[in-house]
Design a protein around this motif. Structure first.
Motif, PDB file in Angstrom:
ATOM      1  N   ASP A 141       0.836  -1.205   0.000  1.00 41.58           N
ATOM      2  CA  ASP A 141       0.000   0.000   0.000  1.00 41.58           C
ATOM      3  C   ASP A 141       0.867   1.251   0.000  1.00 41.58           C
ATOM      4  O   ASP A 141       0.616   2.199  -0.743  1.00 41.58           O
ATOM      5  N   ARG A 142       1.883   1.257   0.844  1.00 42.15           N
ATOM      6  CA  ARG A 142       2.752   2.435   0.912  1.00 42.15           C
ATOM      7  C   ARG A 142       3.441   2.689  -0.423  1.00 42.15           C
ATOM      8  O   ARG A 142       3.611   3.821  -0.829  1.00 42.15           O
ATOM      9  N   LEU A 174       0.920   4.206  -2.676  1.00 40.95           N
ATOM     10  CA  LEU A 174       0.662   5.581  -2.220  1.00 40.95           C
ATOM     11  C   LEU A 174       1.840   6.480  -2.574  1.00 40.95           C
ATOM     12  O   LEU A 174       1.664   7.619  -3.013  1.00 40.95           O
ATOM     13  N   GLY A 175       3.049   5.956  -2.384  1.00 39.05           N
ATOM     14  CA  GLY A 175       4.247   6.747  -2.621  1.00 39.05           C
ATOM     15  C   GLY A 175       4.489   7.008  -4.096  1.00 39.05           C
ATOM     16  O   GLY A 175       5.008   8.049  -4.478  1.00 39.05           O
ATOM     17  N   GLU A 176       4.106   6.077  -4.942  1.00 38.50           N
ATOM     18  CA  GLU A 176       4.318   6.250  -6.381  1.00 38.50           C
ATOM     19  C   GLU A 176       3.187   7.053  -7.022  1.00 38.50           C
ATOM     20  O   GLU A 176       3.408   7.798  -7.965  1.00 38.50           O
ATOM     21  N   GLU A 177       1.968   6.848  -6.512  1.00 36.34           N
ATOM     22  CA  GLU A 177       0.799   7.324  -7.260  1.00 36.34           C
ATOM     23  C   GLU A 177      -0.130   8.224  -6.442  1.00 36.34           C
ATOM     24  O   GLU A 177      -1.028   8.837  -7.009  1.00 36.34           O
ATOM     25  N   PHE A 210      -3.248   9.074  -3.664  1.00 41.21           N
ATOM     26  CA  PHE A 210      -4.577   8.466  -3.524  1.00 41.21           C
ATOM     27  C   PHE A 210      -5.675   9.482  -3.798  1.00 41.21           C
ATOM     28  O   PHE A 210      -5.478  10.690  -3.734  1.00 41.21           O
ATOM     29  N   GLY A 224      -1.080  13.872  -3.760  1.00 36.69           N
ATOM     30  CA  GLY A 224      -0.004  13.287  -4.570  1.00 36.69           C
ATOM     31  C   GLY A 224      -0.444  12.916  -5.970  1.00 36.69           C
ATOM     32  O   GLY A 224       0.271  12.243  -6.698  1.00 36.69           O
ATOM     33  N   MET A 279      -4.158   5.014  -5.659  1.00 37.59           N
ATOM     34  CA  MET A 279      -5.033   4.232  -4.800  1.00 37.59           C
ATOM     35  C   MET A 279      -6.375   4.964  -4.702  1.00 37.59           C
ATOM     36  O   MET A 279      -6.412   6.183  -4.560  1.00 37.59           O
ATOM     37  N   PRO A 289       9.183   9.970  -6.295  1.00 36.99           N
ATOM     38  CA  PRO A 289       8.468   8.725  -6.561  1.00 36.99           C
ATOM     39  C   PRO A 289       7.376   8.880  -7.614  1.00 36.99           C
ATOM     40  O   PRO A 289       6.685   9.894  -7.652  1.00 36.99           O
ATOM     41  N   GLY A 290       7.230   7.854  -8.441  1.00 40.71           N
ATOM     42  CA  GLY A 290       6.145   7.820  -9.417  1.00 40.71           C
ATOM     43  C   GLY A 290       6.401   8.656 -10.649  1.00 40.71           C
ATOM     44  O   GLY A 290       5.628   8.631 -11.596  1.00 40.71           O
ATOM     45  N   ASP A 309       3.364  17.831  -4.433  1.00 35.65           N
ATOM     46  CA  ASP A 309       2.774  16.503  -4.632  1.00 35.65           C
ATOM     47  C   ASP A 309       3.782  15.413  -4.290  1.00 35.65           C
ATOM     48  O   ASP A 309       3.447  14.402  -3.686  1.00 35.65           O
ATOM     49  N   ASP A 354       4.002  15.037  -0.657  1.00 32.54           N
ATOM     50  CA  ASP A 354       2.865  14.231  -0.201  1.00 32.54           C
ATOM     51  C   ASP A 354       3.120  12.751  -0.453  1.00 32.54           C
ATOM     52  O   ASP A 354       2.879  11.906   0.405  1.00 32.54           O
ATOM     53  N   ARG A 355       3.614  12.437  -1.653  1.00 28.55           N
ATOM     54  CA  ARG A 355       3.866  11.034  -1.980  1.00 28.55           C
ATOM     55  C   ARG A 355       4.899  10.430  -1.044  1.00 28.55           C
ATOM     56  O   ARG A 355       4.790   9.276  -0.645  1.00 28.55           O
ATOM     57  N   ARG A 356       5.935  11.232  -0.730  1.00 33.28           N
ATOM     58  CA  ARG A 356       6.966  10.680   0.158  1.00 33.28           C
ATOM     59  C   ARG A 356       6.384  10.379   1.532  1.00 33.28           C
ATOM     60  O   ARG A 356       6.657   9.342   2.125  1.00 33.28           O
ATOM     61  N   LEU A 394       3.184   9.786   2.203  1.00 31.69           N
ATOM     62  CA  LEU A 394       2.274   8.646   2.025  1.00 31.69           C
ATOM     63  C   LEU A 394       3.056   7.347   1.931  1.00 31.69           C
ATOM     64  O   LEU A 394       2.674   6.328   2.502  1.00 31.69           O
ATOM     65  N   GLY A 395       4.173   7.392   1.192  1.00 31.56           N
ATOM     66  CA  GLY A 395       4.966   6.190   0.970  1.00 31.56           C
ATOM     67  C   GLY A 395       5.679   5.733   2.223  1.00 31.56           C
ATOM     68  O   GLY A 395       5.891   4.553   2.444  1.00 31.56           O
ATOM     69  N   GLY A 449      -1.627   1.516   4.879  1.00 30.79           N
ATOM     70  CA  GLY A 449      -0.182   1.585   5.089  1.00 30.79           C
ATOM     71  C   GLY A 449       0.201   1.965   6.511  1.00 30.79           C
ATOM     72  O   GLY A 449       1.349   2.262   6.795  1.00 30.79           O
TER      73      GLY A 449
END
Lengths: 558, 558
Positions: free
Chosen positions: A463-464, A467-470, A472, A496, A550, B55-56, B460, B463-465, B467-468, B496
């Motif tokens: 999940d992380r 979340l980290g790549e894309e 939510f 993100g 997500m 990321p992403g 963004d 935020d992703r970092r 979240l990840g 997560g």
């Protein structure tokens, strides 16, 4: 290649069982369990540091599951040396049962005791030294001096009626070590003549050809760099590398400079090493870092942590001007350390930051300021030839390291069927000089995250990663519990994904329409309605943004 | 060290302005803009590949902002060679204005045209070769052969009345290159005698001492490894490295093996190279990979992509048994490539996977199967001495590389004030042989993510970092719009953070109580109520889990 898990048979009398719980197929969390006549001996209990596909994880522990219900059977934990990847998980084991005795050399126990103090645990300990023999339960232990990148490391020979096992721990064979304490090849020879039935051997550098250069070669380089440095010098290294610090102290002293230690673990570990006599501090060379700042720039060397680019350690903070010591033009920074794979980007970010501030950065890439702590292929060949073990189980390393080590064993004449390429959880039974794989138990990753141990699962990490790549998108719709009609929403919040949540305005009517359609065909269940929301916005995001964030749909009745 | 942005003065007549938009302080997205008398010439237009703190992100582009409103003034884009970090952003530039002419060598243009075809863009092009001079707007261009890890690379000399500029592009000085096309030091000497006023020079390997070994040294190693390979051979390399592929073809041919190309970009690029005569395919050596599978194992070499451990490329898929070719015992895999910093973990995961399947893996770490494409310090010194440029602007590299290059320039006698350590956006004016920094424009990161270009911001990514690393907790409370009383919720969903949302059960009454308290004291605004929710659960999570996930509170009226 997923491992097939299968139960080992019940342990037959007179047989020694060996199960590595960590350290095979990875560099870290070394831990091996030996069982004989119902009693367990543990060798090492370390942590593994997470990689980028394990985001947010602080530490990874060996999987205690196979011994969790048998803690009362553990007669002791032998710690071969004081590095985190061999002692770091001890606090977590002792939290399960506080009175398991720890066995190790003076420095090793001092380091783990300092660590346990932070966890408010006072352990039972047995201090041993090279040459010593100790009977622990049914295990007859003999400790053998080995040389490594921390003083006072020990290999352990384990005798039971099932045979003689030798576990090296981490080691190398520097023939001119700083403290004169070489890996005891006479003892290896004597054990070899007695007959080593199973050899558990460090594989970390098995794929490095030749010999690890002597630690002693670094001193003159440090001396030269410090002698030429026009202003301040900062040396970063591992906080437990007593001999590296020793060489810095000596070089500083020879150049009329004083040394201030920076970083909590550096100060703590060197305090311990000096107290126990492992670190020889030249009279008057150490100075408190607050006082050091009053010295002329060319009379000071700072010895710091952060050689791996760790963001919270002293060196990173210096590079970000987030430390009382702000490097600048004319300062010299020495990274007297390896670059642990995966840390390169972080290390180079620090090097760039320091360079940009005007400092000269000396590192492994441009000067001989580091040697490894592990035996390279040439040294391992010596070991095999002097020991002539009947069976070999390469440990401590990624699969390619274990493989390279097994190849070296075969080259010295050990038959292929006697070199065991194991994984974590591989169950090896030894009896009458014959070692065989008899089972494979399931070994998981135990993640420490904040105060939680083993609660974060691989699913959470997946999940992380998503979340980290894309990022939510959450969609909230409040429906009337009686009529099923939308009372409020859809409200869409994203993080993100896009700069502005207004990009979702055009999909809101589509969601409302899809829900109305579902309601018309009699769907009332909130979970089913959530799925309608998920599909509708998922398809839209995929097509219009070409992304797969997500999606968290929430249909709430009010 | 944040860069201070300040506007340059209006460009004076007779002055040449130089602004690097990418490639300084980073390895990638190389792009430099030259302005003279109102007209712009662009040299290179490449992409940067993201690091783990982005990321992403698919790609990072140079920031076109400083030229976005002046696209009509661009007289041409010179592409020095066909690598992604020099041509990859061209499609994005041409999407802004499709008729900007591209200028480059035959191979370079063929590679960018194939790329543009995928974006459905047919560009205007001007093919040039070494020795050629072309007047493009007010810029008098001369192209000079340079040697690099792709054939047909060119340096460009740019003459205006303001002075003579030489931009090397990427280059090295292999004195025995496979195609005999050496970096043209006679041309460098001639330009030096004419007087180079500003030298833009590749810094990638400026901190590597000595000389890059010849590409020709790799052939015998490949030959030896292939000759000894008992079964199949797979060689992975960059898909544009024509000379590396040439050496594989030759070694395979010499050993009676045929070669099948794997991977879309490998097949495409080598098709182009062979068509244009840059790749010399021995008669009958190439074979379609489907037919190759019918050959005996010891008669085939597969040439594939994926040498950087890219998860979707052929080699990773082989390691995961997710490709029609499944490596096994006796197979030999050669990674004839560098390890780009940051990719080590991915590369080693692939090496381990292949090793575990039984294959022998040969790589840079254990054999001489790769040389760099960039000039090392020794070669750069030759350049400085033969050119004796008045001013130097090191380009292409992280700050430490630019710094090392500037140091080399100074060592050959170029005064420190004439070596310009610039960043992206540094504005350098050249007039009468004097180069000076006159401004610093703001340069951002332009992220390509899915179909979006420049929409994802650094916020963004932050935020992703979060979240990840930490996951998120969303809390939904539905309140009665009239009374402010809770109608539904708090509902808490986390991803997560914890295995089971039930861990949050105990905090729900606290949230309800905090909201009731707020309502009592007259708070009605949804945003303010959301903040009450955020604070309440945030404090709880922090204390009870010792974690800091993203918290997304939503108070909805119904």
């Amino acid at each position: 290649m997923p491992t097939t898990v299968y139960d080992p048979p019940a342990l037959a009398p007179g047989t020694l069982r060996v199960i590595p719980l960590g350290g095979l197929g990875e560099v870290g969390r070394n831990m091996t369990v030996f069982e004989y006549e119902g009693k367990l001996l543990v060798v090492d209990c370390g942590v593994l540091f997470p990689e980028e596909h394990q985001p947010g994880v602080d530490l990874i522990l060996p999987d205690f599951e196979p011994i969790r219900h048998r803690l009362d059977d553990i007669v002791g934990v032998v710690l071969t040396h004081g590095h985190e990847d061999h002692i770091g998980a001890v606090p977590y084991l002792l939290k399960l049962k506080g009175d398991i005795p720890l066995i190790g050399s003076g420095l090793t126990l001092a380091l783990i005791e300092a660590k346990l103090k932070e966890h408010r645990i006072r352990p039972y300990t047995l201090t041993v030294e090279e040459g010593q023999r100790e009977k622990v339960g049914p295990f007859d232990l003999e400790f053998v001096a080995v040389n490594h990148s921390i003083p006072d490391a020990l290999a352990v020979a384990i005798r039971t009626p099932a045979g003689l096992v030798l576990a090296t721990g981490d080691f190398k064979m520097d023939q001119l070590p700083l403290d004169g304490r070489i890996t005891d090849l006479r003892a290896f020879a004597r054990l070899g003549e007695e007959g080593v039935d199973l050899f558990l051997v460090d594989s970390t550098n098995a794929d490095v050809p030749g010999f690890t250069p002597t630690e002693r070669g670094i001193g003159p380089v440090l001396d030269q760099v410090i002698a030429r440095a026009p202003r301040r010098v900062v040396v970063a290294s591992f906080s437990s590398h007593v001999h590296r610090v020793q060489q810095v102290l000596d070089a500083a002293h020879a150049n009329g400079r004083r040394v201030a230690l920076l970083g909590r673990s550096m100060v703590r570990n060197m305090g311990i090493a000096a107290d126990l006599g492992y670190l020889n501090v030249p009279e008057g060379v150490l100075i408190d870092y607050k006082k050091a700042r009053d010295l002329p720039d060319n009379q000071i060397v700072y010895m710091s942590t952060g050689s791996q680019g760790e963001p919270m350690a002293v060196l990173s903070r210096m590079a970000n001007l987030d430390h009382a010591i702000e490097p600048g033009e004319g300062d010299t920074i020495i990274l007297a350390s390896s670059q642990i794979p995966g840390n390169e980007n972080a290390i180079y970010r620090v090097i760039d930051g320091l360079t940009k501030l005007g400092a000269t950065v000396v590192h492994k890439g441009n000067a001989k300021v580091h040697v490894s702590g592990h035996a390279a292929a040439g040294e391992l060949l010596y070991c095999y030839n002097i020991l002539k073990p009947k069976n070999v189980l390469p440990v401590h390393g990624e699969y390619r390291h274990l493989m390279a080590n097994a190849k070296l064993a075969r080259e010295t004449g050990i038959p292929e069927e006697n070199t065991i390429l194991g994984e974590n959880g591989t169950v090896v039974d030894l009896r009458d000089g014959v070692a065989s794989v008899v089972g494979q138990v399931d070994i998981g990753f135990v993640y420490v995250d904040g105060s939680s141990v083993g609660e974060i699962t691989d699913a959470d990490l997946k999940d992380r990663r998503i979340l980290g790549e894309e990022g939510f998108i959450s969609v909230i719709v409040v429906v009337d519990s009686a009529t099923g009609k939308i009372v409020s929403g859809p409200e869409i919040h994203a993080r993100g994904v896009a700069e502005d949540d207004r990009v979702f305005d055009s999909v809101k009517p589509k969601i409302a329409a899809a829900l109305a359609e579902a309601a018309k065909s009699g769907v009332r269940d909130n979970h089913a309605l959530s799925q309608v929301v998920r599909r509708t916005i998922g398809r839209w995001v995929n097509q219009s943004l070409r992304r797969r964030p997500m999606i968290v749909p929430m249909v709430i009745e009010a």
